[in-house]
Design an enzyme around this catalytic site. Structure first.
Site, PDB file in Angstrom:
ATOM      1  N   CYS A 113       0.838  -1.197   0.000  1.00 19.32           N
ATOM      2  CA  CYS A 113       0.000   0.000   0.000  1.00 19.32           C
ATOM      3  C   CYS A 113       0.870   1.243   0.000  1.00 19.32           C
ATOM      4  O   CYS A 113       1.996   1.228   0.498  1.00 19.32           O
ATOM      5  CB  CYS A 113      -0.870   0.029   1.242  1.00 19.32           C
ATOM      6  SG  CYS A 113      -1.955  -1.377   1.337  1.00 19.32           S
ATOM      7  N   TYR A 164      -5.372 -13.619  -5.084  1.00 18.15           N
ATOM      8  CA  TYR A 164      -4.847 -13.216  -3.780  1.00 18.15           C
ATOM      9  C   TYR A 164      -5.705 -13.766  -2.639  1.00 18.15           C
ATOM     10  O   TYR A 164      -6.894 -13.470  -2.549  1.00 18.15           O
ATOM     11  CB  TYR A 164      -4.819 -11.687  -3.794  1.00 18.15           C
ATOM     12  CG  TYR A 164      -4.454 -10.959  -2.536  1.00 18.15           C
ATOM     13  CD1 TYR A 164      -3.613 -11.487  -1.566  1.00 18.15           C
ATOM     14  CD2 TYR A 164      -4.930  -9.662  -2.334  1.00 18.15           C
ATOM     15  CE1 TYR A 164      -3.276 -10.762  -0.432  1.00 18.15           C
ATOM     16  CE2 TYR A 164      -4.597  -8.926  -1.215  1.00 18.15           C
ATOM     17  CZ  TYR A 164      -3.771  -9.487  -0.266  1.00 18.15           C
ATOM     18  OH  TYR A 164      -3.447  -8.756   0.846  1.00 18.15           O
ATOM     19  N   HIS A 196      -3.503 -12.100   4.196  1.00 19.72           N
ATOM     20  CA  HIS A 196      -3.644 -10.971   5.119  1.00 19.72           C
ATOM     21  C   HIS A 196      -4.961 -10.936   5.876  1.00 19.72           C
ATOM     22  O   HIS A 196      -5.326  -9.900   6.438  1.00 19.72           O
ATOM     23  CB  HIS A 196      -3.429  -9.641   4.375  1.00 19.72           C
ATOM     24  CG  HIS A 196      -2.007  -9.459   3.937  1.00 19.72           C
ATOM     25  ND1 HIS A 196      -1.644  -9.213   2.638  1.00 19.72           N
ATOM     26  CD2 HIS A 196      -0.844  -9.518   4.631  1.00 19.72           C
ATOM     27  CE1 HIS A 196      -0.315  -9.120   2.555  1.00 19.72           C
ATOM     28  NE2 HIS A 196       0.185  -9.316   3.753  1.00 19.72           N
ATOM     29  N   ASP A 215       2.836 -10.222   8.863  1.00 22.08           N
ATOM     30  CA  ASP A 215       3.630 -10.144   7.637  1.00 22.08           C
ATOM     31  C   ASP A 215       4.654  -9.013   7.723  1.00 22.08           C
ATOM     32  O   ASP A 215       5.805  -9.176   7.329  1.00 22.08           O
ATOM     33  CB  ASP A 215       2.680  -9.915   6.451  1.00 22.08           C
ATOM     34  CG  ASP A 215       3.350 -10.103   5.112  1.00 22.08           C
ATOM     35  OD1 ASP A 215       4.380 -10.801   5.055  1.00 22.08           O
ATOM     36  OD2 ASP A 215       2.836  -9.565   4.120  1.00 22.08           O
TER      37      ASP A 215
END
Ligand code: ADP
Ligand code: SF4
Length: 676
Positions: free
Chosen positions: A30, A169, A172, A265
């Protein structure tokens, strides 16, 4: 000249129909820019490609209005503005010969859809994972078919825009595809729920859809969280995380594997070392013939080369190391290892996204300013007026100002009162868990020492008279700030009378002298700063064997550290150390062995044992030199002084990132010929 040990990092890697020019892979991250700041986003990614990252990825790219995470600024493929923005990004990446990857996402029950106002979607009925008073609705078969179509359409659009790699994906803890995989979110009783194969079904289908739609031209990457660090309650690398890799083995063109959630992460250096994910992801290559990329705050070329040659990774994934130094690959290529600006693992970059503003970085002040201010991480236009400049104070602000001025060709004298360089960064890096922060000092010192234009003086506390005598036309004051001991901060806006005349320690005292095991106990830390400092000092006190009591007006320990993804770890660590936490209390009185604290809601008071009080509230700028110089402004001209400027904490105390930025900003804007 490149060290041949690192040749392996410059080998091309085939990813389905496309080929990465080297093994440096900027994984999706991000930027806080997304669809709202398209030029900024494109310029940032372009700089990464210019710096040698063979693959440069977007951030999360929403595929549909049901996956709207507003006000967070992610990329969008569901409106025309978002599509145009992504075109700019692809072109910026391709301009430097790198591959462009797009991380398609549907956020499932992580979407609040605050902008699109449609009900969120999930495998089964469930509350969303924010605090919004909102539930996601369980998807029926038609919804599943719609979702597959949206994903396929987004992949086709991505290919048309020019992306080389398209992601499927599941990571997360925030993507619909992962939600389907997880028992805790998926309680379906049809063929998409229940058994492992059923929960995997949608992932398998979407992977096949994507390959079929765009696999002719694009590499298809899976991004998968192989472990959630939740034990049996989640995916584990020796349980279902492994089973997923085994089941899909060679179906994608690339495996991008990591830990979930984001806080696991992107662990900070306070809680993990370089390469910390290896124990969890190392198994993946044994189950697939396709290339594998992983992350772990890799900043050292030796560690990177070892990760490849030992068969753990094929591509070195990086978000933060590429933010801290977009030119890391080129520096390794050119044998300029000492010039690498290593990430310190502080997560101020993450805080940009979390606070909904464009990214910033402690180590790299140009990060996020590539387009807005036209700042390049490696070059600054030369100054016509070479100064000389006198920089007073060798903390992060002074070091960065001096470094960047020298880069512009100026003559710089840097004076530091103390016996070491680095100011607060040196002091703070000696606190528990913060050693990597010394890199802020070390990189700048390394650069300054290479320059014949920099003269550097330790143990040189300057007075106004010294400065006038020196006669530098430009004086930069970077004299820092000191923690206050009078209780003033957010909760108490005026000095607390009952602290006057008492021995109250500050972070400066503890950083200078440590905490004596023989100091009177218990140690009470009053933290109204609300970021890392109070909790780090609590660790220090508890580590020295003191009974430690942590008092804060906030409801939780270190609430701002939620923005750096550290809050839970910090509070858990303090609990583990036996620190007693007293939230929601301010200070009401102090005696020789008791601290009176007051509930922020009711005003009710109680007493806690306290032999030593440490106050962590706010700081005061050390602007004595500024005051002295202001008082003799009439003497400047005769002395040859044309400008005096305050930067960093001596102007306004803030983050280390702000001090570096302030120093850099000064150097960029110096001189009439400067391009800001
Ligand atoms: P910043 O974060 O703004 O860089 P720091 O507190 O880290 O601020 O650093 C300020 C530095 O300035 C400290 O190392 C301090 O010793 C030094 N300093 C303060 N006053 C003077 C002075 N009069 N002469 C030289 N150095 C000074
Ligand atoms: Fe690394 Fe901190 Fe910069 Fe993020 S802000 S890239 S963690 S130095």
């Amino acid at each position: 000249m490149r060290d041949p040990r690192y040749d392996i990092l410059f080998e091309p890697v085939r990813i389905g129909p496309v080929t990465a020019p080297n093994r440096f892979y900027q994984v999706p991250h991000c930027t806080g820019m997304g669809h709202r700041y398209p030029q900024s986003e494109a310029a940032l990614r372009g700089v990464k490609a210019e710096g040698g990252w063979g693959v440069v990825s977007t951030q999360e790219t929403e595929i549909h209005p049901t996956s709207d995470v507003s006000p967070s600024n992610q990329a969008r493929l569901w409106d025309e503005a978002g599509v145009s923005a992504l075109r700019l990004t692809v072109d910026a990446i391709h301009a430097h010969g790198s591959l462009a990857a797009v991380e398609l996402v549907h956020n499932g029950l992580h979407s609040n859809n605050r902008y699109s106002r449609v009900p969120p979607l999930a495998p089964s009925h469930a509350v969303v994972d924010s605090d919004d008073p909102l539930q996601a609705r369980g998807m029926d078969k038609a919804d599943i078919a719609d979702f597959r179509r949206w994903h396929r359409d987004a992949a086709l659009l991505a290919r048309e825009i020019g992306f080389d790699i398209v992601y499927v994906y599941a990571g997360h803890d925030l993507t619909l595809l992962q939600h389907f995989l997880l028992k805790r979110y998926n309680s379906r009783t049809d063929e998409y729920g229940g058994s492992f194969e059923n929960r995997l079904r949608l992932f398998r289908e979407v992977l096949a859809d994507t390959k079929e739609a765009v696999g002719d031209k694009c590499g298809i990457a899976i991004r998968l969280a192989v472990d959630e660090l939740l034990g049996e309650d989640g995916l584990t690398h020796d349980g279902e995380g492994r089973d997923i890799v085994a089941a899909l083995a060679d179906e994608p063109d690339l495996w991008d594997v990591n830990l979930s959630d984001w806080a696991n992460d992107s662990q900070t250096s306070r809680f993990s070392e370089e390469g910390f994910q290896e124990p969890y992801i190392a198994f993946v290559k044994s189950l697939t013939n396709k290339p594998v990329v992983g992350v772990g705050r890799y900043t050292s070329p030796d560690t990177m080369a070892r990760a490849v040659s030992s068969g753990i990774l094929d591509l070195i994934g990086a978000a933060r190391p590429s933010i801290s130094d977009p030119f890391l690959p080129n520096k390794i290529r050119d044998g300029r290892i000492d010039d690498i600006r290593e990430c310190i693992g502080c997560n101020i970059c993450v805080a940009g996204d979390r606070t909904r503003v464009p990214i910033r970085c402690t180590q790299n002040p140009t990060m996020g300013e590539e387009w807005r201010r036209g700042w390049h991480p490696e070059t600054i236009p030369e100054l016509e007026d070479k100064g000389p400049y006198l920089v007073v104070g060798g903390g992060p602000a002074g070091l960065e100002a001096a470094r960047a001025l020298v880069q512009r060709g100026a003559e710089v004298a840097l004076a530091e009162a103390g016996t070491e360089w680095g100011g607060r960064v040196s002091r703070e890096s000696r606190l528990p868990g913060l050693a990597a922060w010394a890199r802020v000092r070390d990189w700048r010192l390394g650069q300054l020492r290479q320059s014949p234009n920099a003269r550097m003086y330790l143990e040189s506390p300057l007075t106004a008279a010294d400065i006038l005598e020196h006669g530098s036309p430009h004086v930069v004051l970077a004299t820092g700030a000191a923690w206050r001991a009078d209780g003033v901060g957010r909760e108490h806006r005026t000095p607390l009378p009952f602290l006057a005349g008492k021995l109250v320690l500050t972070p400066d005292d503890l950083m200078t002298r440590g905490i004596d095991a023989a100091a009177p106990g218990p140690v009470a830390i009053f933290d109204d700063d609300r970021f890392y400092m109070g909790s780090v000092l609590a660790e220090l006190a508890a580590g020295a064997g003191h009974r430690t009591i942590f008092v804060t007006p906030a409801p939780i320990v270190a609430p701002w550290s939620e923005n750096t993804l550290e809050q839970e770890r910090i509070q858990t660590r303090l609990i583990g150390l036996g620190v007693e936490i007293v939230p929601l209390h301010g200070l009401a009185g102090l005696s020789a062995d008791r601290l009176r604290v007051e509930c922020v809601y009711s005003g009710r008071t109680q007493e806690v044992d306290c032999g030593t009080l440490v106050s962590v509230t706010s700081r005061l700028p050390d602007d004595r030199l500024w005051e002295e110089l202001s008082a003799c402004r009439h003497e400047w001209e005769d002395a040859g002084v044309r400008s005096v400027t305050r930067i960093g904490d001596c102007l306004a105390p803030g983050l280390i990132a702000a001090a570096c930025y302030s120093g850099h900003e000064f150097a960029r804007s110096a001189g009439a010929d400067a391009h800001p």
